[in-house]
Design a protein around this motif. Structure first.
Motif, PDB file in Angstrom:
ATOM      1  N   LEU A  19      10.450   9.658  -0.195  1.00  0.00           N
ATOM      2  CA  LEU A  19       9.519   8.534  -0.102  1.00  0.00           C
ATOM      3  C   LEU A  19      10.255   7.228   0.215  1.00  0.00           C
ATOM      4  CD1 LEU A  19       6.530   7.792  -0.296  1.00  0.00           C
ATOM      5  CD2 LEU A  19       6.878   7.349  -2.728  1.00  0.00           C
ATOM      6  N   LYS A  20      11.506   7.152  -0.179  1.00  0.00           N
ATOM      7  CA  LYS A  20      12.321   5.961   0.126  1.00  0.00           C
ATOM      8  C   LYS A  20      12.377   5.718   1.635  1.00  0.00           C
ATOM      9  CE  LYS A  20      17.048   4.225  -0.522  1.00  0.00           C
ATOM     10  NZ  LYS A  20      18.347   4.527  -1.141  1.00  0.00           N
ATOM     11  N   GLU A  21      12.544   6.774   2.423  1.00  0.00           N
ATOM     12  CA  GLU A  21      12.586   6.642   3.889  1.00  0.00           C
ATOM     13  C   GLU A  21      11.244   6.158   4.439  1.00  0.00           C
ATOM     14  OE1 GLU A  21      13.810  10.409   5.470  1.00  0.00           O
ATOM     15  OE2 GLU A  21      15.708  10.376   4.380  1.00  0.00           O
ATOM     16  N   THR A  22      10.163   6.657   3.862  1.00  0.00           N
ATOM     17  CA  THR A  22       8.825   6.244   4.277  1.00  0.00           C
ATOM     18  C   THR A  22       8.628   4.750   4.015  1.00  0.00           C
ATOM     19  OG1 THR A  22       8.025   8.466   3.712  1.00  0.00           O
ATOM     20  CG2 THR A  22       6.355   6.754   4.000  1.00  0.00           C
ATOM     21  N   VAL A  23       9.042   4.300   2.845  1.00  0.00           N
ATOM     22  CA  VAL A  23       8.899   2.884   2.476  1.00  0.00           C
ATOM     23  C   VAL A  23       9.790   2.015   3.356  1.00  0.00           C
ATOM     24  CG1 VAL A  23       9.184   1.192   0.620  1.00  0.00           C
ATOM     25  CG2 VAL A  23       8.215   3.446   0.110  1.00  0.00           C
ATOM     26  N   LEU A  24      11.018   2.450   3.625  1.00  0.00           N
ATOM     27  CA  LEU A  24      11.913   1.680   4.498  1.00  0.00           C
ATOM     28  C   LEU A  24      11.332   1.529   5.899  1.00  0.00           C
ATOM     29  CD1 LEU A  24      15.457   2.951   3.438  1.00  0.00           C
ATOM     30  CD2 LEU A  24      14.503   0.658   3.096  1.00  0.00           C
ATOM     31  N   GLY A  25      10.682   2.577   6.388  1.00  0.00           N
ATOM     32  CA  GLY A  25      10.014   2.500   7.688  1.00  0.00           C
ATOM     33  C   GLY A  25       8.914   1.451   7.679  1.00  0.00           C
ATOM     34  N   ALA A  26       8.173   1.383   6.580  1.00  0.00           N
ATOM     35  CA  ALA A  26       7.113   0.379   6.441  1.00  0.00           C
ATOM     36  C   ALA A  26       7.705  -1.031   6.407  1.00  0.00           C
ATOM     37  CB  ALA A  26       6.295   0.648   5.182  1.00  0.00           C
ATOM     38  N   ARG A  75       3.547   9.655   8.145  1.00  0.00           N
ATOM     39  CA  ARG A  75       2.894   8.640   8.971  1.00  0.00           C
ATOM     40  C   ARG A  75       1.793   7.892   8.219  1.00  0.00           C
ATOM     41  NH1 ARG A  75      -0.915  10.093  13.736  1.00  0.00           N
ATOM     42  NH2 ARG A  75      -2.308   8.950  12.543  1.00  0.00           N
ATOM     43  N   TRP A  76       0.910   8.645   7.546  1.00  0.00           N
ATOM     44  CA  TRP A  76      -0.217   8.000   6.874  1.00  0.00           C
ATOM     45  C   TRP A  76       0.219   7.271   5.605  1.00  0.00           C
ATOM     46  CZ3 TRP A  76      -4.424   6.601   9.096  1.00  0.00           C
ATOM     47  CH2 TRP A  76      -4.930   7.325  10.177  1.00  0.00           C
ATOM     48  N   THR A  77       1.166   7.831   4.884  1.00  0.00           N
ATOM     49  CA  THR A  77       1.657   7.149   3.675  1.00  0.00           C
ATOM     50  C   THR A  77       2.371   5.863   4.068  1.00  0.00           C
ATOM     51  OG1 THR A  77       1.870   9.295   2.583  1.00  0.00           O
ATOM     52  CG2 THR A  77       3.018   7.428   1.570  1.00  0.00           C
ATOM     53  N   GLN A  78       3.121   5.917   5.155  1.00  0.00           N
ATOM     54  CA  GLN A  78       3.773   4.705   5.655  1.00  0.00           C
ATOM     55  C   GLN A  78       2.712   3.667   6.026  1.00  0.00           C
ATOM     56  OE1 GLN A  78       7.493   4.883   8.028  1.00  0.00           O
ATOM     57  NE2 GLN A  78       6.259   3.969   9.625  1.00  0.00           N
ATOM     58  N   GLU A  79       1.625   4.093   6.625  1.00  0.00           N
ATOM     59  CA  GLU A  79       0.521   3.187   6.975  1.00  0.00           C
ATOM     60  C   GLU A  79      -0.050   2.517   5.727  1.00  0.00           C
ATOM     61  OE1 GLU A  79      -2.131   1.075   9.275  1.00  0.00           O
ATOM     62  OE2 GLU A  79      -0.523   2.335  10.025  1.00  0.00           O
ATOM     63  N   ARG A  97      -6.042   3.190  -0.172  1.00  0.00           N
ATOM     64  CA  ARG A  97      -6.589   3.955  -1.300  1.00  0.00           C
ATOM     65  C   ARG A  97      -6.980   5.365  -0.849  1.00  0.00           C
ATOM     66  NH1 ARG A  97     -12.041   4.542  -3.876  1.00  0.00           N
ATOM     67  NH2 ARG A  97     -12.745   3.685  -1.905  1.00  0.00           N
ATOM     68  N   GLN A  98      -7.649   5.470   0.291  1.00  0.00           N
ATOM     69  CA  GLN A  98      -8.067   6.777   0.804  1.00  0.00           C
ATOM     70  C   GLN A  98      -6.859   7.680   1.047  1.00  0.00           C
ATOM     71  OE1 GLN A  98     -11.293   7.943   1.262  1.00  0.00           O
ATOM     72  NE2 GLN A  98     -11.787   6.086   0.146  1.00  0.00           N
ATOM     73  N   ILE A  99      -5.835   7.140   1.679  1.00  0.00           N
ATOM     74  CA  ILE A  99      -4.631   7.914   2.006  1.00  0.00           C
ATOM     75  C   ILE A  99      -3.962   8.438   0.736  1.00  0.00           C
ATOM     76  CG2 ILE A  99      -2.271   7.726   2.918  1.00  0.00           C
ATOM     77  CD1 ILE A  99      -3.517   5.664   4.983  1.00  0.00           C
ATOM     78  N   LEU A 100      -3.798   7.562  -0.248  1.00  0.00           N
ATOM     79  CA  LEU A 100      -3.118   7.963  -1.485  1.00  0.00           C
ATOM     80  C   LEU A 100      -3.961   8.943  -2.296  1.00  0.00           C
ATOM     81  CD1 LEU A 100      -1.578   4.522  -2.338  1.00  0.00           C
ATOM     82  CD2 LEU A 100      -0.336   6.559  -1.626  1.00  0.00           C
TER      83      LEU A 100
END
Length: 157
Positions: A11-18, A47-51, A126-129
């Motif tokens: 998840l760290k990579e996803t957050v860094l991308g954001a 992709r969606w979590t990063q969004e 909220r929907q994504i999570l």
């Protein structure tokens, strides 16, 4: 509309991308983004979590004053991964905290400060999570200005 394809990822990579997506907006406003993140492997759609994270970070930049700071904390708990994003922005009134995740809702202060926005960013987050078994909420800020969003995703053991 949202088709999730969860995979085991950090998840760290996803957050860094954001963060990389919104960093120039923050730099333009002289807003510092600091991150305290640990590696957290969890099953999520990159992709969606990063969004979802981008939507929260984008609001933090949009509704914060120049020269302020945004803090990101990512921690692994017993059964969840918790991501906290706090800013020093306009904050959210207590009467609006339950409404901000509704579709097309925009807070009164937000409408006054920023004309752009359709009120779908936090709804989408909220929907994504929730579709991944997670949650998002706004934590009470006792002595600070601004907002603190808490996003959680289940930890896969």
């Amino acid at each position: 509309m949202i088709r999730l394809k969860p995979q085991m990822r950090n998840l760290k990579e996803t957050v860094l991308g954001a963060v990389n997506t919104v960093i120039m907006k923050a730099v333009d406003k002289n807003i510092e983004i600091s991150a305290d993140m640990k590696d957290c492997m969890t099953k999520h759609d990159f992709r969606w979590t990063q969004e979802a994270v981008i939507n929260v970070l984008d609001n933090a930049v949009k509704y914060s004053m120049p020269g302020s700071r945004i803090e990101i904390h990512l921690n692994q708990l017993t059964s969840y991964v918790m991501l906290e994003i706090s800013d020093q922005g306009i904050g959210i009134s207590s009467k609006e905290k339950n409404k901000i995740f509704q579709r097309f809702y925009r807070g009164e202060q937000a409408k006054e400060m920023e004309r752009d926005g359709a009120g779908v960013g936090l709804y989408l987050a909220r929907q994504i999570l929730e579709q991944q078994g997670g949650t998002i909420c706004v934590k009470e800020q006792s002595c600070k200005t601004g907002s603190c969003f808490c996003m959680m995703l289940p930890l896969c053991h």
